[in-house]
Write a protein that holds these residues in place. Structure first.
Motif, PDB file in Angstrom:
ATOM      1  N   GLU A 115      32.079  -5.446 -41.203  1.00  0.00           N
ATOM      2  CA  GLU A 115      32.982  -5.883 -42.227  1.00  0.00           C
ATOM      3  C   GLU A 115      33.841  -4.712 -42.822  1.00  0.00           C
ATOM      4  O   GLU A 115      34.886  -4.740 -43.064  1.00  0.00           O
ATOM      5  CB  GLU A 115      31.920  -6.373 -43.364  1.00  0.00           C
ATOM      6  N   TRP A 116      33.038  -3.489 -42.713  1.00  0.00           N
ATOM      7  CA  TRP A 116      33.905  -2.269 -42.974  1.00  0.00           C
ATOM      8  C   TRP A 116      33.203  -0.991 -42.976  1.00  0.00           C
ATOM      9  O   TRP A 116      31.932  -1.132 -42.910  1.00  0.00           O
ATOM     10  CB  TRP A 116      34.501  -2.457 -44.944  1.00  0.00           C
ATOM     11  N   ARG A 117      33.996   0.077 -42.987  1.00  0.00           N
ATOM     12  CA  ARG A 117      33.466   1.426 -42.512  1.00  0.00           C
ATOM     13  C   ARG A 117      34.479   2.388 -43.695  1.00  0.00           C
ATOM     14  O   ARG A 117      35.564   2.304 -43.390  1.00  0.00           O
ATOM     15  CB  ARG A 117      33.498   1.804 -41.047  1.00  0.00           C
ATOM     16  N   ALA A 118      33.949   3.419 -44.278  1.00  0.00           N
ATOM     17  CA  ALA A 118      34.567   4.319 -44.756  1.00  0.00           C
ATOM     18  C   ALA A 118      35.383   4.912 -44.027  1.00  0.00           C
ATOM     19  O   ALA A 118      35.057   5.278 -42.840  1.00  0.00           O
ATOM     20  CB  ALA A 118      33.520   5.146 -45.705  1.00  0.00           C
ATOM     21  N   GLY A 119      36.645   5.183 -44.419  1.00  0.00           N
ATOM     22  CA  GLY A 119      37.726   5.981 -43.655  1.00  0.00           C
ATOM     23  C   GLY A 119      38.567   4.942 -42.803  1.00  0.00           C
ATOM     24  O   GLY A 119      39.410   5.619 -42.270  1.00  0.00           O
ATOM     25  N   LEU A 120      38.143   3.808 -42.783  1.00  0.00           N
ATOM     26  CA  LEU A 120      39.025   2.848 -42.019  1.00  0.00           C
ATOM     27  C   LEU A 120      39.710   1.765 -43.167  1.00  0.00           C
ATOM     28  O   LEU A 120      39.032   1.258 -43.926  1.00  0.00           O
ATOM     29  CB  LEU A 120      38.208   2.044 -41.260  1.00  0.00           C
ATOM     30  N   ASP A 121      41.014   1.600 -42.957  1.00  0.00           N
ATOM     31  CA  ASP A 121      41.493   0.450 -43.826  1.00  0.00           C
ATOM     32  C   ASP A 121      41.343   0.488 -45.231  1.00  0.00           C
ATOM     33  O   ASP A 121      41.164  -0.532 -45.763  1.00  0.00           O
ATOM     34  CB  ASP A 121      41.011  -0.866 -43.238  1.00  0.00           C
ATOM     35  N   GLY A 122      41.585   1.727 -45.593  1.00  0.00           N
ATOM     36  CA  GLY A 122      41.293   1.931 -47.274  1.00  0.00           C
ATOM     37  C   GLY A 122      39.954   1.838 -47.677  1.00  0.00           C
ATOM     38  O   GLY A 122      39.738   1.841 -48.890  1.00  0.00           O
ATOM     39  N   ALA A 123      38.848   1.646 -47.034  1.00  0.00           N
ATOM     40  CA  ALA A 123      37.617   1.724 -47.572  1.00  0.00           C
ATOM     41  C   ALA A 123      37.238   3.084 -47.789  1.00  0.00           C
ATOM     42  O   ALA A 123      37.225   3.896 -47.110  1.00  0.00           O
ATOM     43  CB  ALA A 123      36.567   1.155 -46.542  1.00  0.00           C
ATOM     44  N   GLU A 124      36.435   3.306 -48.810  1.00  0.00           N
ATOM     45  CA  GLU A 124      35.685   4.878 -49.259  1.00  0.00           C
ATOM     46  C   GLU A 124      34.141   4.370 -49.595  1.00  0.00           C
ATOM     47  O   GLU A 124      33.875   3.404 -49.957  1.00  0.00           O
ATOM     48  CB  GLU A 124      36.383   5.223 -50.283  1.00  0.00           C
ATOM     49  N   ALA A 125      33.454   5.511 -49.230  1.00  0.00           N
ATOM     50  CA  ALA A 125      31.930   5.345 -49.364  1.00  0.00           C
ATOM     51  C   ALA A 125      31.933   5.347 -50.812  1.00  0.00           C
ATOM     52  O   ALA A 125      32.493   6.336 -51.525  1.00  0.00           O
ATOM     53  CB  ALA A 125      31.301   6.575 -48.749  1.00  0.00           C
ATOM     54  N   GLY A 126      30.882   4.535 -51.373  1.00  0.00           N
ATOM     55  CA  GLY A 126      30.409   4.752 -52.723  1.00  0.00           C
ATOM     56  C   GLY A 126      28.952   5.230 -52.872  1.00  0.00           C
ATOM     57  O   GLY A 126      28.191   5.347 -51.938  1.00  0.00           O
ATOM     58  N   LEU A 127      28.459   4.982 -54.053  1.00  0.00           N
ATOM     59  CA  LEU A 127      27.052   5.558 -54.379  1.00  0.00           C
ATOM     60  C   LEU A 127      26.147   4.034 -54.269  1.00  0.00           C
ATOM     61  O   LEU A 127      26.306   3.311 -55.000  1.00  0.00           O
ATOM     62  CB  LEU A 127      27.140   5.875 -55.807  1.00  0.00           C
ATOM     63  N   ALA A 128      25.203   4.448 -53.511  1.00  0.00           N
ATOM     64  CA  ALA A 128      24.115   3.499 -53.373  1.00  0.00           C
ATOM     65  C   ALA A 128      22.767   3.628 -54.405  1.00  0.00           C
ATOM     66  O   ALA A 128      22.519   2.534 -54.964  1.00  0.00           O
ATOM     67  CB  ALA A 128      23.512   3.084 -51.861  1.00  0.00           C
ATOM     68  N   MET A 129      22.418   4.837 -54.445  1.00  0.00           N
ATOM     69  CA  MET A 129      21.509   5.191 -55.475  1.00  0.00           C
ATOM     70  C   MET A 129      21.705   6.579 -55.793  1.00  0.00           C
ATOM     71  O   MET A 129      21.495   7.497 -55.024  1.00  0.00           O
ATOM     72  CB  MET A 129      19.941   4.922 -54.631  1.00  0.00           C
ATOM     73  N   PRO A 130      21.925   6.848 -57.049  1.00  0.00           N
ATOM     74  CA  PRO A 130      21.712   8.336 -57.479  1.00  0.00           C
ATOM     75  C   PRO A 130      20.277   8.964 -57.305  1.00  0.00           C
ATOM     76  O   PRO A 130      19.439   8.587 -57.252  1.00  0.00           O
ATOM     77  CB  PRO A 130      22.080   8.365 -58.970  1.00  0.00           C
ATOM     78  N   ALA A 131      20.300  10.391 -57.154  1.00  0.00           N
ATOM     79  CA  ALA A 131      19.355  11.122 -57.218  1.00  0.00           C
ATOM     80  C   ALA A 131      18.161  10.988 -58.396  1.00  0.00           C
ATOM     81  O   ALA A 131      17.113  11.020 -58.276  1.00  0.00           O
ATOM     82  CB  ALA A 131      19.478  12.581 -56.845  1.00  0.00           C
ATOM     83  N   GLU A 132      18.880  10.865 -59.437  1.00  0.00           N
ATOM     84  CA  GLU A 132      18.409  10.805 -60.629  1.00  0.00           C
ATOM     85  C   GLU A 132      18.763   9.742 -61.505  1.00  0.00           C
ATOM     86  O   GLU A 132      19.863   9.808 -62.477  1.00  0.00           O
ATOM     87  CB  GLU A 132      18.474  12.208 -61.563  1.00  0.00           C
ATOM     88  N   PRO A 133      18.557   8.483 -61.608  1.00  0.00           N
ATOM     89  CA  PRO A 133      19.181   7.220 -62.158  1.00  0.00           C
ATOM     90  C   PRO A 133      18.826   7.721 -63.764  1.00  0.00           C
ATOM     91  O   PRO A 133      18.020   8.166 -64.115  1.00  0.00           O
ATOM     92  CB  PRO A 133      18.191   6.205 -61.743  1.00  0.00           C
ATOM     93  N   ARG A 134      20.101   7.412 -64.438  1.00  0.00           N
ATOM     94  CA  ARG A 134      20.113   7.594 -65.702  1.00  0.00           C
ATOM     95  C   ARG A 134      20.514   6.250 -66.608  1.00  0.00           C
ATOM     96  O   ARG A 134      21.549   5.671 -66.124  1.00  0.00           O
ATOM     97  CB  ARG A 134      21.050   8.571 -66.140  1.00  0.00           C
ATOM     98  N   LEU A 135      19.886   5.870 -67.611  1.00  0.00           N
ATOM     99  CA  LEU A 135      20.270   4.799 -68.205  1.00  0.00           C
ATOM    100  C   LEU A 135      21.560   4.644 -68.711  1.00  0.00           C
ATOM    101  O   LEU A 135      21.811   5.488 -69.183  1.00  0.00           O
ATOM    102  CB  LEU A 135      19.341   4.412 -69.520  1.00  0.00           C
TER     103      LEU A 135
END
Length: 205
Positions: free
Chosen positions: A119-139
């Motif tokens: 479907e997509w990969r970062a660096g191709l066709d305008g796609a960029e990697a985003g955050l799946a889970m932060p190291a320290e989730p904050r409300l």
């Protein structure tokens, strides 16, 4: 419809609230203490391979071989394998619910979503990697799960109690909640109406 929901849930494992283009933010008048999210560029247009490590050990995003049941009670297996290099970064491939998602963890413990096979990969066709889970989730923190043309992929930390964190996840028109337990990872995915999309099974079930 259920199949789409399962695929959307797999994005968080796979991977909202207010969208932030550059940094995490809080909606409260008295913001919580700064975490690593505040210094991140999310999504990231140019990931530096030197910023990433070879393993994913974020305790909120545990990636083990596990079994889930969908809303019909059908077992869905999660498998984990070495993934391809994406935008110069080595990834881990996680297959769940018919989708294979590619993740990598930075040196601070934040887990990034680098693509979905076919479907997509970062660096191709305008796609960029985003955050799946932060190291320290904050409300209250909200972040882009990824930047993919014509898709809305974002999440928000809507509940944080002890060893449990709840994300509201948006994937296009699909809105789900994802519950993670520290040390175990993804436990439960539900629709807005409270219908089960995926629920983790105990060993032996």
């Amino acid at each position: 419809m259920r199949g789409r929901a399962v695929r959307a849930a797999a994005a968080a494992v796979v991977v909202a609230m207010a969208v932030v283009g550059v940094t995490g933010c809080s909606s409260f008048s008295d913001p919580a203490p700064s975490t690593g999210v505040d210094e991140l560029v999310v999504p990231t247009p140019s990931p530096d391979p030197d910023d990433f490590v070879g393993v994913i050990d974020n305790p909120w995003f545990v990636l083990d071989e596990a079994a889930y049941a969908d809303g019909d009670g059908t077992l869905v297996e999660r498998t984990v394998a070495e993934g391809p290099e994406v935008a110069g970064v080595a990834t881990t491939a996680v297959t769940l619910g018919g989708a294979t998602d590619l993740y990598a963890q930075d040196g601070s413990g934040n887990v990034w979503w680098f693509g979905r096979e076919g479907e997509w990969r970062a660096g191709l066709d305008g796609a960029e990697a985003g955050l799946a889970m932060p190291a320290e989730p904050r409300l209250g923190d909200g972040f882009r799960r990824a930047e993919v043309p014509d898709e809305d992929l974002r999440a928000t930390v809507v509940e944080l109690e002890g060893s449990s964190v709840l994300l509201e996840s948006v994937a296009g028109s699909e809105v789900t909640t994802e519950r993670y337990t520290r040390g175990f990872g993804l436990e439960l995915v539900e629709t807005e109406a409270g219908e089960v999309v995926l629920v983790r099974q105990a060993e032996g079930e």
